[in-house]
Structure formats: C-alpha cells, structure tokens
Design a protein around this motif. Structure first.
Motif, short mmCIF file in Angstrom:
data_model
loop_
_atom_site.label_atom_id
_atom_site.label_comp_id
_atom_site.label_asym_id
_atom_site.label_seq_id
_atom_site.Cartn_x
_atom_site.Cartn_y
_atom_site.Cartn_z
N CYS A 156 26.89 42.73 57.65
CA CYS A 156 27.00 43.50 56.41
C CYS A 156 28.45 43.93 56.15
O CYS A 156 28.90 43.96 55.01
CB CYS A 156 26.11 44.75 56.46
N PHE A 157 29.16 44.25 57.24
CA PHE A 157 30.53 44.74 57.10
C PHE A 157 31.53 43.64 56.75
O PHE A 157 32.69 43.93 56.49
CB PHE A 157 30.97 45.47 58.37
N SER A 158 31.08 42.40 56.70
CA SER A 158 31.95 41.32 56.23
C SER A 158 32.23 41.47 54.74
O SER A 158 33.29 41.06 54.26
CB SER A 158 31.32 39.96 56.49
N CYS A 159 31.29 42.05 54.01
CA CYS A 159 31.42 42.17 52.55
C CYS A 159 31.37 43.61 52.05
O CYS A 159 31.70 43.86 50.89
CB CYS A 159 30.32 41.38 51.86
N HIS A 160 30.92 44.53 52.87
CA HIS A 160 30.73 45.92 52.44
C HIS A 160 31.43 46.88 53.39
O HIS A 160 31.59 46.59 54.57
CB HIS A 160 29.25 46.29 52.43
N ALA A 161 31.79 48.05 52.87
CA ALA A 161 32.30 49.16 53.66
C ALA A 161 31.61 50.43 53.16
O ALA A 161 30.98 50.42 52.10
CB ALA A 161 33.81 49.29 53.51
N ALA A 162 31.74 51.50 53.90
CA ALA A 162 31.06 52.74 53.53
C ALA A 162 31.52 53.26 52.17
O ALA A 162 30.70 53.60 51.32
CB ALA A 162 31.25 53.80 54.60
N ASN A 163 32.82 53.33 51.97
CA ASN A 163 33.32 54.01 50.78
C ASN A 163 34.30 53.22 49.94
O ASN A 163 34.94 53.79 49.06
CB ASN A 163 33.96 55.34 51.20
N GLU A 164 34.44 51.93 50.20
CA GLU A 164 35.33 51.14 49.36
C GLU A 164 34.73 49.76 49.12
O GLU A 164 34.03 49.21 49.96
CB GLU A 164 36.71 51.02 49.99
N LYS A 165 35.02 49.23 47.95
CA LYS A 165 34.57 47.89 47.59
C LYS A 165 35.37 46.86 48.37
O LYS A 165 36.58 46.96 48.47
CB LYS A 165 34.76 47.67 46.08
N ILE A 166 34.70 45.91 48.94
CA ILE A 166 35.37 44.77 49.57
C ILE A 166 34.99 43.58 48.70
O ILE A 166 35.50 43.45 47.61
CB ILE A 166 34.96 44.62 51.05
N VAL A 167 34.09 42.73 49.14
CA VAL A 167 33.55 41.67 48.29
C VAL A 167 32.39 42.27 47.48
O VAL A 167 32.29 42.10 46.27
CB VAL A 167 33.05 40.47 49.12
N GLY A 168 31.55 43.00 48.18
CA GLY A 168 30.43 43.68 47.55
C GLY A 168 30.74 45.15 47.40
O GLY A 168 31.77 45.63 47.87
N PRO A 169 29.85 45.89 46.77
CA PRO A 169 30.09 47.31 46.53
C PRO A 169 30.08 48.12 47.82
O PRO A 169 29.49 47.70 48.83
CB PRO A 169 28.92 47.72 45.63
N ALA A 170 30.72 49.29 47.77
CA ALA A 170 30.65 50.24 48.88
C ALA A 170 29.21 50.71 49.04
O ALA A 170 28.48 50.84 48.05
CB ALA A 170 31.57 51.42 48.60
N PHE A 171 28.80 50.97 50.27
CA PHE A 171 27.45 51.48 50.50
C PHE A 171 27.24 52.79 49.73
O PHE A 171 26.16 53.03 49.19
CB PHE A 171 27.20 51.70 51.99
N ALA A 172 28.28 53.64 49.66
CA ALA A 172 28.17 54.90 48.92
C ALA A 172 27.91 54.65 47.43
O ALA A 172 27.17 55.39 46.79
CB ALA A 172 29.42 55.74 49.12
N SER A 173 28.49 53.61 46.88
CA SER A 173 28.26 53.27 45.47
C SER A 173 26.82 52.81 45.25
O SER A 173 26.20 53.15 44.24
CB SER A 173 29.22 52.17 45.02
N VAL A 174 26.29 52.07 46.20
CA VAL A 174 24.89 51.64 46.11
C VAL A 174 23.98 52.86 46.18
O VAL A 174 23.05 53.00 45.38
CB VAL A 174 24.54 50.62 47.21
N ALA A 175 24.26 53.76 47.13
CA ALA A 175 23.46 54.98 47.26
C ALA A 175 23.50 55.80 45.98
O ALA A 175 22.47 56.32 45.52
CB ALA A 175 23.95 55.80 48.44
#
Length: 99
Positions: free
Chosen positions: A27-46
C-alpha cells in the motif's frame, strides 16, 4: 455510519496489525498517511468517507477490485488475494487515519 461509528470501529481494529498488513500489501508504494504520492493520502480518503455509512464496504470493494477515476487518472490495482477479514482491517485502518 456516522463519524462516531467510524471512530468506534477504528477503536476495534489492531492498528499495528493493519499497518503491517498495509506494508506487506505494498500500500505504501502508492499511498502515505498524510501526503499524496501516486494515490491519495490515507487521511484524504478518511476525510472523504467520514460520515458515510457504507465507507467500510466501499473501501473493501476498492481495495479488493481496484478502482479508477475516483482520485484522478491513476488506477489502483486490485488486491483480490486478500481475505475479507484483511480487506476490512485495511479499510478500517484507512478510515482511522488522522491528518
């Protein structure tokens, strides 16, 4: 599911186990807790799904089958090999992410 229900569900999950599952599932290949990488930040999804009574089911489906167009042009690959229990664990963990 209101915000309180989401928070209650988050209290019921093993955050350490969920984080380890996310790490092992790439999951961390494309996502991070609080910043967009390839996919949205987990916080943005929440934040997007806060107050959505169907949030867990929606995220389970997106994680399992993948998705396209929800967060831009990049497609999220599906993770169909994960068990229903693991999918729910990941979905609850994502929804518990704080900015």
């Amino acid at each position: 599911m209101g915000l309180a229900a989401t928070a209650a569900q988050a209290g019921d999950i093993d955050l350490a186990a969920a984080a380890e599952l996310a790490k092992n599932s790439d999951c961390f290949s494309c996502h991070a807790a609080n910043e967009k990488i390839v996919g949205p930040a987990f916080a943005s999804v929440a934040e997007k799904y806060a107050g959505d009574k169907d949030a867990i089911d929606t995220l389970v489906q997106s994680i399992q089958l993948g998705s396209k167009g929800k967060w831009g042009r990049a497609a999220m690959p599906g993770h169909s090999s994960l068990s229903t229990q693991d999918l729910k664990l990941l979905a609850g963990w994502v929804l518990a992410t704080k900015p």
